[in-house]
Write a protein that holds these residues in place. Structure first.
Motif, PDB file in Angstrom:
ATOM      1  N   MET A 144       0.822  -1.210   0.000  1.00 23.07           N
ATOM      2  CA  MET A 144       0.000   0.000   0.000  1.00 23.07           C
ATOM      3  C   MET A 144       0.857   1.262   0.000  1.00 23.07           C
ATOM      4  O   MET A 144       0.374   2.348  -0.297  1.00 23.07           O
ATOM      5  CB  MET A 144      -0.923   0.009   1.212  1.00 23.07           C
ATOM      6  N   GLY A 145       2.147   1.124   0.335  1.00 23.32           N
ATOM      7  CA  GLY A 145       3.046   2.263   0.306  1.00 23.32           C
ATOM      8  C   GLY A 145       3.477   2.645  -1.096  1.00 23.32           C
ATOM      9  O   GLY A 145       4.078   3.708  -1.294  1.00 23.32           O
ATOM     10  N   ASN A 146       3.181   1.793  -2.080  1.00 17.12           N
ATOM     11  CA  ASN A 146       3.538   2.068  -3.468  1.00 17.12           C
ATOM     12  C   ASN A 146       2.425   2.877  -4.132  1.00 17.12           C
ATOM     13  O   ASN A 146       1.342   2.355  -4.381  1.00 17.12           O
ATOM     14  CB  ASN A 146       3.744   0.746  -4.213  1.00 17.12           C
ATOM     15  N   PRO A 147       2.672   4.152  -4.455  1.00 16.96           N
ATOM     16  CA  PRO A 147       1.606   4.996  -5.024  1.00 16.96           C
ATOM     17  C   PRO A 147       1.048   4.469  -6.338  1.00 16.96           C
ATOM     18  O   PRO A 147      -0.129   4.677  -6.636  1.00 16.96           O
ATOM     19  CB  PRO A 147       2.300   6.352  -5.228  1.00 16.96           C
ATOM     20  N   LEU A 148       1.870   3.771  -7.127  1.00 16.99           N
ATOM     21  CA  LEU A 148       1.413   3.284  -8.426  1.00 16.99           C
ATOM     22  C   LEU A 148       0.291   2.259  -8.283  1.00 16.99           C
ATOM     23  O   LEU A 148      -0.600   2.186  -9.138  1.00 16.99           O
ATOM     24  CB  LEU A 148       2.585   2.682  -9.208  1.00 16.99           C
ATOM     25  N   LEU A 149       0.332   1.470  -7.195  1.00 13.47           N
ATOM     26  CA  LEU A 149      -0.710   0.477  -6.980  1.00 13.47           C
ATOM     27  C   LEU A 149      -2.048   1.112  -6.584  1.00 13.47           C
ATOM     28  O   LEU A 149      -3.085   0.457  -6.638  1.00 13.47           O
ATOM     29  CB  LEU A 149      -0.277  -0.527  -5.901  1.00 13.47           C
ATOM     30  N   LEU A 150      -1.996   2.376  -6.182  1.00 13.72           N
ATOM     31  CA  LEU A 150      -3.220   3.069  -5.763  1.00 13.72           C
ATOM     32  C   LEU A 150      -3.909   3.792  -6.916  1.00 13.72           C
ATOM     33  O   LEU A 150      -5.023   4.275  -6.759  1.00 13.72           O
ATOM     34  CB  LEU A 150      -2.891   4.074  -4.652  1.00 13.72           C
ATOM     35  N   ALA A 181     -12.737   6.890  -0.103  1.00 11.21           N
ATOM     36  CA  ALA A 181     -11.590   7.337   0.691  1.00 11.21           C
ATOM     37  C   ALA A 181     -11.464   6.544   1.989  1.00 11.21           C
ATOM     38  O   ALA A 181     -10.350   6.190   2.408  1.00 11.21           O
ATOM     39  CB  ALA A 181     -11.727   8.828   0.993  1.00 11.21           C
ATOM     40  N   SER A 182     -12.591   6.240   2.621  1.00 10.75           N
ATOM     41  CA  SER A 182     -12.550   5.467   3.867  1.00 10.75           C
ATOM     42  C   SER A 182     -12.007   4.059   3.633  1.00 10.75           C
ATOM     43  O   SER A 182     -11.301   3.511   4.486  1.00 10.75           O
ATOM     44  CB  SER A 182     -13.949   5.399   4.485  1.00 10.75           C
ATOM     45  N   MET A 183     -12.311   3.487   2.471  1.00  8.02           N
ATOM     46  CA  MET A 183     -11.810   2.141   2.180  1.00  8.02           C
ATOM     47  C   MET A 183     -10.318   2.167   1.874  1.00  8.02           C
ATOM     48  O   MET A 183      -9.599   1.215   2.186  1.00  8.02           O
ATOM     49  CB  MET A 183     -12.602   1.527   1.032  1.00  8.02           C
ATOM     50  N   PHE A 184      -9.839   3.252   1.264  1.00 13.09           N
ATOM     51  CA  PHE A 184      -8.391   3.411   1.081  1.00 13.09           C
ATOM     52  C   PHE A 184      -7.695   3.432   2.440  1.00 13.09           C
ATOM     53  O   PHE A 184      -6.667   2.782   2.640  1.00 13.09           O
ATOM     54  CB  PHE A 184      -8.094   4.715   0.327  1.00 13.09           C
ATOM     55  N   PHE A 185      -8.265   4.196   3.367  1.00 15.91           N
ATOM     56  CA  PHE A 185      -7.690   4.285   4.709  1.00 15.91           C
ATOM     57  C   PHE A 185      -7.735   2.925   5.407  1.00 15.91           C
ATOM     58  O   PHE A 185      -6.755   2.503   6.039  1.00 15.91           O
ATOM     59  CB  PHE A 185      -8.453   5.326   5.519  1.00 15.91           C
ATOM     60  N   MET A 189      -3.724   2.711   3.611  1.00 19.00           N
ATOM     61  CA  MET A 189      -3.104   3.869   2.964  1.00 19.00           C
ATOM     62  C   MET A 189      -2.367   4.704   3.999  1.00 19.00           C
ATOM     63  O   MET A 189      -2.866   4.959   5.090  1.00 19.00           O
ATOM     64  CB  MET A 189      -4.189   4.716   2.281  1.00 19.00           C
ATOM     65  N   ARG A 190      -1.168   5.153   3.675  1.00 16.74           N
ATOM     66  CA  ARG A 190      -0.333   5.888   4.611  1.00 16.74           C
ATOM     67  C   ARG A 190      -0.897   7.284   4.875  1.00 16.74           C
ATOM     68  O   ARG A 190      -1.531   7.890   4.019  1.00 16.74           O
ATOM     69  CB  ARG A 190       1.094   6.005   4.076  1.00 16.74           C
ATOM     70  N   LEU A 191      -0.601   7.812   6.063  1.00 18.51           N
ATOM     71  CA  LEU A 191      -1.118   9.117   6.446  1.00 18.51           C
ATOM     72  C   LEU A 191      -0.588  10.221   5.538  1.00 18.51           C
ATOM     73  O   LEU A 191      -1.299  11.174   5.214  1.00 18.51           O
ATOM     74  CB  LEU A 191      -0.749   9.417   7.901  1.00 18.51           C
ATOM     75  N   TRP A 192       0.682  10.103   5.092  1.00 13.55           N
ATOM     76  CA  TRP A 192       1.238  11.137   4.226  1.00 13.55           C
ATOM     77  C   TRP A 192       0.545  11.137   2.861  1.00 13.55           C
ATOM     78  O   TRP A 192       0.392  12.179   2.230  1.00 13.55           O
ATOM     79  CB  TRP A 192       2.750  10.972   4.060  1.00 13.55           C
ATOM     80  N   GLN A 193       0.108   9.960   2.435  1.00 18.87           N
ATOM     81  CA  GLN A 193      -0.623   9.881   1.174  1.00 18.87           C
ATOM     82  C   GLN A 193      -2.001  10.538   1.311  1.00 18.87           C
ATOM     83  O   GLN A 193      -2.464  11.238   0.402  1.00 18.87           O
ATOM     84  CB  GLN A 193      -0.778   8.426   0.744  1.00 18.87           C
ATOM     85  N   ILE A 194      -2.648  10.293   2.459  1.00 15.50           N
ATOM     86  CA  ILE A 194      -3.957  10.907   2.717  1.00 15.50           C
ATOM     87  C   ILE A 194      -3.827  12.425   2.786  1.00 15.50           C
ATOM     88  O   ILE A 194      -4.653  13.162   2.242  1.00 15.50           O
ATOM     89  CB  ILE A 194      -4.554  10.351   4.022  1.00 15.50           C
ATOM     90  N   ALA A 195      -2.739  12.903   3.437  1.00 15.93           N
ATOM     91  CA  ALA A 195      -2.512  14.344   3.545  1.00 15.93           C
ATOM     92  C   ALA A 195      -2.335  14.986   2.171  1.00 15.93           C
ATOM     93  O   ALA A 195      -2.841  16.085   1.907  1.00 15.93           O
ATOM     94  CB  ALA A 195      -1.288  14.618   4.411  1.00 15.93           C
ATOM     95  N   LEU A 196      -1.626  14.301   1.268  1.00 21.94           N
ATOM     96  CA  LEU A 196      -1.427  14.826  -0.081  1.00 21.94           C
ATOM     97  C   LEU A 196      -2.740  14.940  -0.841  1.00 21.94           C
ATOM     98  O   LEU A 196      -2.929  15.849  -1.654  1.00 21.94           O
ATOM     99  CB  LEU A 196      -0.450  13.935  -0.857  1.00 21.94           C
ATOM    100  N   LEU A 197      -3.656  13.983  -0.575  1.00 22.29           N
ATOM    101  CA  LEU A 197      -4.957  14.027  -1.248  1.00 22.29           C
ATOM    102  C   LEU A 197      -5.849  15.131  -0.691  1.00 22.29           C
ATOM    103  O   LEU A 197      -6.601  15.772  -1.421  1.00 22.29           O
ATOM    104  CB  LEU A 197      -5.661  12.671  -1.102  1.00 22.29           C
TER     105      LEU A 197
END
Length: 385
Positions: A144-150, A181-185, A189-197
């Motif tokens: 889940m830390g790989n942005p490409l998979l998201l 978004a809740s299912m991503f979390f 999904m990492r907190l830094w990724q959520i912050a970027l969104l």
């Protein structure tokens, strides 16, 4: 136990009975209790008769219970295989709405199928939950830390959101996006990724407002200053607040609400059904209905936590979040906390599509409970947890 196991091997029907026994019947009773509240409220909305609201709604609910129990018997493996076809089908229906949809209240939201009005956005919400649960259950937490998979699941969320916005249906589009978004979390999904969104959301708000339709801008203006047009755009929310306040602690009495029975309250059988309940049953009745909502949400979250597989956990999270948001948006809307958005109250408001899709979602939730101890692949190819 040995005798029971021999019976299960010898007779498949016993497996069906065993699964039915494993259904969370306490949760089913809570669902039925909420539907009874809906019947009572719709009976009052119909002027003290089962027609035209309460009777048809109860028939739909009975059909929905049968559908829910049928889905509860399906194994997670079958549901995973259903995810893609159902998701694609929901997108096709959303596209069809834009081309040949039925126009109502300034928006194209319904299709006429077999003489019945269908709202595809209701199916899209459940299909998205199923699709994301099927996608993420194959991905490990490490991946889940790989942005490409998201990127693929993000596109899965954006597609129905864009199509629903095009109808236009802002309230449902926001619910779909928030559920996604809740299912991503929940999937890790990492907190830094959520912050970027989240970071660009305030900056995009002004741009989004400029693209709203005139009636949607009027809803925002009415929300901020409902008294500016008391007989026009502000009429609905003003009447809703009057009805809520007139209920007091114990209410005016069943079938005796002035705003509802004298037809001052708009859309009393759909969007403003909670207002009618609060007017007739008062603060106590309103709190009771909200309490039932919380029990269903917490029960769904408990089912998610009890599941041993990622698919069941995400399915429980997505269905519970969808139900909660639907209720929260409707309640906030009728209380004047947010602009009016045309979102019904699940299991209580009158409506066929909403009722059947909510029961479909509860069927998925029951399947997650019945098969909570099932384990199957939760890793990406070539990777093990």
């Amino acid at each position: 136990m040995k005798f029971q196991k021999r019976l299960l091997r010898a007779e498949p029907n016993f497996q069906i009975l065993t699964k039915l026994w494993q259904v969370n019947w306490l949760y089913v009773i809570l669902i039925c209790a909420r539907a009874v509240v809906g019947y009572v409220a719709l009976y009052s909305a119909g002027g003290g008769t089962s027609r035209p609201f309460a009777g048809p709604q109860s028939i739909r609910f009975c059909f929905g219970v049968v559908m829910m129990l049928g889905i509860a018997l399906m194994s997670p493996a079958i549901l995973v295989r259903m995810a893609w076809p159902l998701y694609i089908f929901s997108l096709i229906l959303l596209v069809a709405v834009l081309r040949m949809g039925h126009v109502g209240k300034g928006a194209e939201r319904w299709l006429m199928l077999g003489g019945m009005q269908v709202q595809p956005s209701e199916l899209a919400k459940i299909a998205l939950v199923l699709m994301l649960a099927a996608w993420f259950h194959k991905i490990s937490y490490r991946s889940m830390g790989n942005p490409l998979l998201l990127v693929p699941p993000a596109l899965m969320v954006l597609a129905p959101v864009a199509l629903v916005l095009k109808e236009p249906n802002l309230g449902t589009a926001v619910i779909i996006g928030t559920v996604g978004a809740s299912m991503f979390f929940g999937a890790g999904m990492r907190l830094w990724q959520i912050a970027l969104l989240i970071l660009p959301v305030p900056m995009l708000a002004k741009v989004a407002y400029s693209h709203l339709h005139d009636y949607q801008k009027a809803r925002v203006t009415t929300f901020l200053h409902p008294e500016s047009d008391p007989l026009g755009a502000g009429y609905n929310i003003i009447q809703s607040k009057i009805a809520l306040g007139s209920g007091g602690m114990w209410g005016q009495g069943y079938l005796h609400g002035t705003q509802g029975q004298l037809n001052f309250l708009p859309e009393k059988q759909t969007d403003f059904i909670f207002t009618m309940i609060a007017e007739e049953w008062g603060y106590v009745g309103g709190i009771t209905v909200i309490g039932m909502l919380l029990l269903l949400v917490f029960g769904g979250m408990l089912i998610a936590m009890r599941s041993r597989n990622q698919f069941g956990r995400l399915l429980g999270l997505g269905i519970s979040m969808n139900f909660f948001l639907y209720c929260a948006v409707n309640l906030s809307m009728v209380m004047g906390a947010i602009p009016v958005g045309g979102v019904p109250l699940p299991l209580i408001s009158y409506g066929g599509s909403a009722m059947l899709m909510v029961m479909f979602g509860f069927g998925l939730l029951m399947s997650a409970w019945v098969h909570r101890n099932a384990t199957f692949g939760e890793t990406t190819p070539g990777e093990k947890d």
